[in-house]
Structures are given as structure tokens and as C-alpha cells.
Design a protein around this motif. Structure first.
Motif, PDB file in Angstrom:
ATOM      1  N   ARG A 305      20.253 -11.307  14.911  1.00 52.77           N
ATOM      2  CA  ARG A 305      20.015 -12.653  14.404  1.00 52.77           C
ATOM      3  C   ARG A 305      19.339 -12.561  13.032  1.00 52.77           C
ATOM      4  N   LEU A 306      19.486 -13.615  12.248  1.00 52.57           N
ATOM      5  CA  LEU A 306      18.925 -13.640  10.896  1.00 52.57           C
ATOM      6  C   LEU A 306      17.521 -14.228  10.907  1.00 52.57           C
ATOM      7  N   CYS A 307      16.683 -13.710  10.041  1.00 50.25           N
ATOM      8  CA  CYS A 307      15.300 -14.165   9.937  1.00 50.25           C
ATOM      9  C   CYS A 307      15.269 -15.594   9.383  1.00 50.25           C
ATOM     10  N   ILE A 308      14.441 -16.459   9.987  1.00 52.75           N
ATOM     11  CA  ILE A 308      14.359 -17.865   9.577  1.00 52.75           C
ATOM     12  C   ILE A 308      13.867 -17.988   8.137  1.00 52.75           C
ATOM     13  N   TRP A 309      12.910 -17.130   7.757  1.00 53.73           N
ATOM     14  CA  TRP A 309      12.387 -17.182   6.395  1.00 53.73           C
ATOM     15  C   TRP A 309      13.504 -16.955   5.386  1.00 53.73           C
ATOM     16  N   HIS A 310      14.387 -15.991   5.652  1.00 52.59           N
ATOM     17  CA  HIS A 310      15.503 -15.727   4.748  1.00 52.59           C
ATOM     18  C   HIS A 310      16.515 -16.876   4.759  1.00 52.59           C
ATOM     19  N   LEU A 311      16.672 -17.496   5.927  1.00 53.62           N
ATOM     20  CA  LEU A 311      17.575 -18.653   5.990  1.00 53.62           C
ATOM     21  C   LEU A 311      17.074 -19.780   5.084  1.00 53.62           C
ATOM     22  N   TYR A 312      15.761 -20.040   5.133  1.00 54.29           N
ATOM     23  CA  TYR A 312      15.189 -21.097   4.295  1.00 54.29           C
ATOM     24  C   TYR A 312      15.275 -20.742   2.813  1.00 54.29           C
ATOM     25  N   GLN A 313      15.007 -19.485   2.491  1.00 52.32           N
ATOM     26  CA  GLN A 313      15.081 -19.063   1.092  1.00 52.32           C
ATOM     27  C   GLN A 313      16.500 -19.220   0.541  1.00 52.32           C
ATOM     28  N   ASN A 314      17.491 -18.835   1.339  1.00 48.48           N
ATOM     29  CA  ASN A 314      18.883 -18.977   0.896  1.00 48.48           C
ATOM     30  C   ASN A 314      19.287 -20.439   0.796  1.00 48.48           C
ATOM     31  N   ALA A 315      18.753 -21.251   1.724  1.00 50.32           N
ATOM     32  CA  ALA A 315      19.066 -22.680   1.678  1.00 50.32           C
ATOM     33  C   ALA A 315      18.499 -23.315   0.408  1.00 50.32           C
ATOM     34  N   LEU A 316      17.292 -22.933   0.034  1.00 53.36           N
ATOM     35  CA  LEU A 316      16.686 -23.473  -1.183  1.00 53.36           C
ATOM     36  C   LEU A 316      17.459 -23.052  -2.434  1.00 53.36           C
ATOM     37  N   LYS A 317      17.999 -21.829  -2.413  1.00 54.57           N
ATOM     38  CA  LYS A 317      18.755 -21.343  -3.556  1.00 54.57           C
ATOM     39  C   LYS A 317      20.129 -22.013  -3.654  1.00 54.57           C
ATOM     40  N   LYS A 318      20.813 -22.099  -2.520  1.00 58.22           N
ATOM     41  CA  LYS A 318      22.187 -22.596  -2.521  1.00 58.22           C
ATOM     42  C   LYS A 318      22.291 -24.120  -2.446  1.00 58.22           C
ATOM     43  N   LEU A 319      21.276 -24.741  -1.828  1.00 54.96           N
ATOM     44  CA  LEU A 319      21.358 -26.192  -1.575  1.00 54.96           C
ATOM     45  C   LEU A 319      20.218 -26.952  -2.252  1.00 54.96           C
ATOM     46  N   SER A 320      19.702 -26.432  -3.341  1.00 49.59           N
ATOM     47  CA  SER A 320      18.571 -27.087  -4.010  1.00 49.59           C
ATOM     48  C   SER A 320      18.932 -28.502  -4.457  1.00 49.59           C
ATOM     49  N   ILE A 321      20.172 -28.703  -4.916  1.00 51.91           N
ATOM     50  CA  ILE A 321      20.596 -30.042  -5.359  1.00 51.91           C
ATOM     51  C   ILE A 321      20.620 -31.014  -4.187  1.00 51.91           C
ATOM     52  N   VAL A 322      21.089 -30.523  -3.025  1.00 47.52           N
ATOM     53  CA  VAL A 322      21.168 -31.371  -1.835  1.00 47.52           C
ATOM     54  C   VAL A 322      19.770 -31.752  -1.357  1.00 47.52           C
ATOM     55  N   PHE A 323      18.842 -30.782  -1.359  1.00 45.98           N
ATOM     56  CA  PHE A 323      17.467 -31.068  -0.945  1.00 45.98           C
ATOM     57  C   PHE A 323      16.833 -32.127  -1.837  1.00 45.98           C
ATOM     58  N   GLY A 324      17.118 -32.076  -3.141  1.00 47.15           N
ATOM     59  CA  GLY A 324      16.537 -33.036  -4.071  1.00 47.15           C
ATOM     60  C   GLY A 324      17.191 -34.402  -4.008  1.00 47.15           C
ATOM     61  N   LYS A 325      18.476 -34.445  -3.694  1.00 45.89           N
ATOM     62  CA  LYS A 325      19.223 -35.698  -3.700  1.00 45.89           C
ATOM     63  C   LYS A 325      19.011 -36.513  -2.434  1.00 45.89           C
ATOM     64  N   PHE A 326      18.932 -35.822  -1.287  1.00 46.25           N
ATOM     65  CA  PHE A 326      18.809 -36.519  -0.002  1.00 46.25           C
ATOM     66  C   PHE A 326      17.449 -36.202   0.623  1.00 46.25           C
ATOM     67  N   GLN A 327      16.611 -37.194   0.754  1.00 46.58           N
ATOM     68  CA  GLN A 327      15.247 -36.996   1.238  1.00 46.58           C
ATOM     69  C   GLN A 327      15.204 -36.552   2.693  1.00 46.58           C
ATOM     70  N   ASP A 328      16.160 -37.012   3.500  1.00 44.44           N
ATOM     71  CA  ASP A 328      16.156 -36.682   4.925  1.00 44.44           C
ATOM     72  C   ASP A 328      16.846 -35.351   5.233  1.00 44.44           C
ATOM     73  N   PHE A 329      17.415 -34.715   4.209  1.00 47.27           N
ATOM     74  CA  PHE A 329      18.159 -33.480   4.474  1.00 47.27           C
ATOM     75  C   PHE A 329      17.253 -32.369   5.001  1.00 47.27           C
ATOM     76  N   SER A 330      16.008 -32.315   4.486  1.00 45.72           N
ATOM     77  CA  SER A 330      15.079 -31.277   4.933  1.00 45.72           C
ATOM     78  C   SER A 330      14.776 -31.407   6.431  1.00 45.72           C
ATOM     79  N   LYS A 331      14.584 -32.659   6.890  1.00 46.41           N
ATOM     80  CA  LYS A 331      14.328 -32.880   8.316  1.00 46.41           C
ATOM     81  C   LYS A 331      15.554 -32.517   9.145  1.00 46.41           C
ATOM     82  N   ASP A 332      16.746 -32.903   8.656  1.00 44.79           N
ATOM     83  CA  ASP A 332      17.975 -32.584   9.385  1.00 44.79           C
ATOM     84  C   ASP A 332      18.203 -31.077   9.458  1.00 44.79           C
ATOM     85  N   PHE A 333      17.860 -30.407   8.369  1.00 47.86           N
ATOM     86  CA  PHE A 333      18.035 -28.952   8.335  1.00 47.86           C
ATOM     87  C   PHE A 333      17.094 -28.286   9.348  1.00 47.86           C
TER      88      PHE A 333
END
Length: 346
Positions: A305-333
Motif C-alpha cells: 500500500r502507498l503511504c498517505i503522506w506521499h498521497l497527499y504530497q502528490n495530490a497537492l502537486k498534481k491537483l493544486s488548481i483543483v484544491f484552490g478552485k473548489f473549497q470542498d474538494f479537500s474534505k471530499d479527498f
């Protein structure tokens, strides 16, 4: 056709191989009583057949076949005139040759020039990553096809360079420390991997406390290689777990010289040997492809299984625009990771 030296004959045949699309291998030759080569055969790298592997029944992912009994070759002899004259030449191949656009990838066509080696040393000393340095060299050469080597050659050269730079005092100090620990405690375990030149490449160690902790709490292991040894940038790897007090505990540690599949295979096998062949039920790692491949080969029954910390780091790198555009995306993630239900298969 004649050549002044054996190297000149090889270079001629290798240039011919580049245009045709095959790799050259230096085959058999004979010397005179003075030790000088009097005849030599240069053949296609697909000449002959690979010998039967004794481990063939146990190998799950065998290497692809690379020899097909190809008869293409060039033989030179210098007995008559002192110059290397072509005495035999076979042009036909028993396999398809590659296209000219891919000839630069063939093994005999890859070589690092002296200026390139100097730039590699400069980039390594400056802390520039191999990937960035290799891309810069490729741009200067006008593309990777004009570079003369591939990224794997770059990494292999760096590994050889760093290993050769390891001072005998450092090597002796490491061995002395490990031997001292084993004298103090006969159950202290350590293993060292050396290369073909008997130089140290990878080191693993574990003390008695680590082994006992693993016997109780080793069902789930986190394998971390994010730490780096100063200057050389070599990975310092740790097998980590959690005890019944929710405290972090260490099961073993290793100093690696690279993060290749071969190094990880050696490390995982050595770790299992130190722990009486007990393998973890689940292991958490980052998204390293070489590590995942090694785990699949060595510990196929272990759940990876993949480490959660690395999952979050990759999500911030790849989905930074989505996190900034949609306020509820972080909770959904977060819900996708933590709030899930297991379905029982009937």
C-alpha cells in the motif's frame, strides 16, 4: 580491407552496425607468444544462445531472450602482414535489425566522452540531480539521439564514481563498527553487499531489540527511503512500525548506494533473513516503481500500500488548481482516503 589496430577494426564494424541497426560484441581471439592479439572476431550481440538457467523453474519474471544464434560477424587476422586484414565477413542476421532512429540505444553505440564525463562530475559535485543534468546534456547535443548514452548509463557511472570515491578508512570504519557490535552482542545482525570489484555497495543491520519488536509488531511495516546521507545523497532506508503504545519503533536500517530494483531485492531478501524469514503482511511505501517491482518479486504475498503522506504530497502537486478552485474538494479527498466501507464478497 586492412586496419592498423584492433581498435580501428572494431570502430569500423561498430560504425557499420550503427547504420544497419545491431549491437556489436567482441568475441573470441588468439594471442601470439608475446601476448599480442593476432586474430579477433567481432560478432552481433545476438550471436549464440543463452545457457540454461538453473533457477529457471523458480524465476517468475525471466529476462527477455536476447540471443538468437545470429551468425553475422567480421573476423580479422594480422599473422601475414602485421595489419588486421578482414578474413571473414557475414552480413546476414537471424533476427530483425532495429531502425536507424533507434540505433543510438544499442549497447555498443553508447559511450560517454571525456567532456561529458567532466560535466557529469561537475553536476554531481554541484548537487544537480542526474535527471536534470542528463536533460541539459541532451539539449546541448541536439536531442537524446545525439547524446551518445542513455540515463541508465549516467546513473551507472555515478554509482561507480561514488563507490570508488569511498575511502578505505570509511569502509574500514563501517566494518569495524559492525564487527564491534556483533562482538558485544552475538545476535546482532548485519549484511554487506559488494560489487564485482569487492567494493561495498549496500549495508543492512538490525539489533536484538529490533528483531524482538518485529516478532511482535511486524505485521505492518513502513519502508522509508526519504532520508539522504549528507553530500553523497545516498538513501538511508528504515523499516519502521508502531508498537502497542502507538510509538514508532525501528525494525532495521540500511545504507543504499542507489534505488534500483536490484538493490531493493537484495535488501528485502536480507531483511527477511534477519527476521527468521518472517515477512510483513502489509508494507507501506512511496510510489517508487523500482521498489514496487522488487516487492512483487520478493514478497508477492505481502499487501503493498502507498503511504498517505506521499498521497497527499502528490495530490497537492498534481491537483493544486483543483484544491484552490473548489473549497470542498479537500474534505471530499479526505473522505475518499479515511471514510470507506469494505464490501464482503459473497
Amino acid at each position: 580491407m586492412e586496419f592498423e589496430t584492433e581498435d580501428a577494426a572494431y570502430n569500423f564494424y561498430n560504425d557499420y552496425a550503427y547504420r544497419v541497426g545491431f549491437s556489436v560484441r567482441i568475441s573470441k581471439g588468439h594471442k601470439d607468444k608475446y601476448g599480442k592479439i593476432v586474430n579477433r572476431v567481432f560478432c552481433c550481440s545476438c550471436e549464440g544462445y543463452r545457457g540454461k538457467d538453473k533457477r529457471e523453474d523458480n524465476v517468475k519474471n525471466p529476462r527477455p531472450q536476447s540471443r538468437f544464434g545470429c551468425l553475422a560477424k567480421m573476423k580479422v587476422n594480422s599473422r601475414l602482414t602485421g595489419k588486421y586484414r578482414v578474413t571473414e565477413f557475414i552480413a546476414e542476421h537471424a533476427h530483425e535489425t532495429t531502425t536507424p532512429s533507434k540505433s543510438h540505444l544499442l549497447r555498443s553505440q553508447r559511450k560517454m566522452t571525456i567532456p561529458q564525463v567532466a560535466e557529469v562530475h561537475l553536476a554531481d559535485d554541484s548537487g544537480i540531480t542526474p535527471k536534470a543534468s542528463c536533460e541539459l546534456l541532451a539539449r546541448r547535443a541536439g536531442g537524446r539521439e545525439n547524446l551518445g548514452f542513455i540515463p541508465e548509463d549516467y546513473r551507472n557511472y555515478l554509482r561507480s564514481k561514488r563507490t570508488m570515491q569511498m575511502k578505505s578508512g570509511d569502509t574500514g570504519g563501517v566494518l569495524e563498527y559492525l564487527q564491534k557490535m556483533q562482538l558485544e552482542d552475538s545476535n546482532f545482525f548485519y549484511a554487506i553487499q559488494v560489487d564485482e570489484d569487492d567494493l561495498i555497495t549496500n549495508i543492512f543491520w538490525a539489533d536484538v531489540k529490533m528483531m524482538i519488536d518485529y516478532s511482535y509488531f511486524g505485521d505492518v511495516v513502513c519502508f522509508d527511503t526519504t532520508y539522504r546521507k549528507n553530500k553523497e545523497g545516498r538513501p538511508f532506508a528504515m523499516f519502521v512500525g508502531v508498537n502497542h503504545h502507538k510509538l514508532t519503533i525501528i525494525f532495521g536500517a540500511a545504507l543504499l548506494y542507489d534505488e534500483t530494483t536490484e538493490s531493493f531485492i537484495w535488501l528485502f531478501n536480507t531483511f527477511a533473513k534477519a527476521m527468521s524469514e518472517k515477512k510483513p503482511k502489509t508494507i507501506l511505501t512511496d510510489q517508487d516503481a523500482a521498489m514496487a517491482k522488487a516487492l512483487a518479486l520478493v514478497w508477492p504475498e505481502t499487501c503493498h500500500r502507498l503511504c498517505i503522506w506521499h498521497l497527499y504530497q502528490n495530490a497537492l502537486k498534481k491537483l493544486s488548481i483543483v484544491f484552490g478552485k473548489f473549497q470542498d474538494f479537500s474534505k471530499d479527498f479526505n473522505k475518499c482516503i479515511y471514510e470507506y466501507e469494505e464490501e464482503k464478497v459473497m
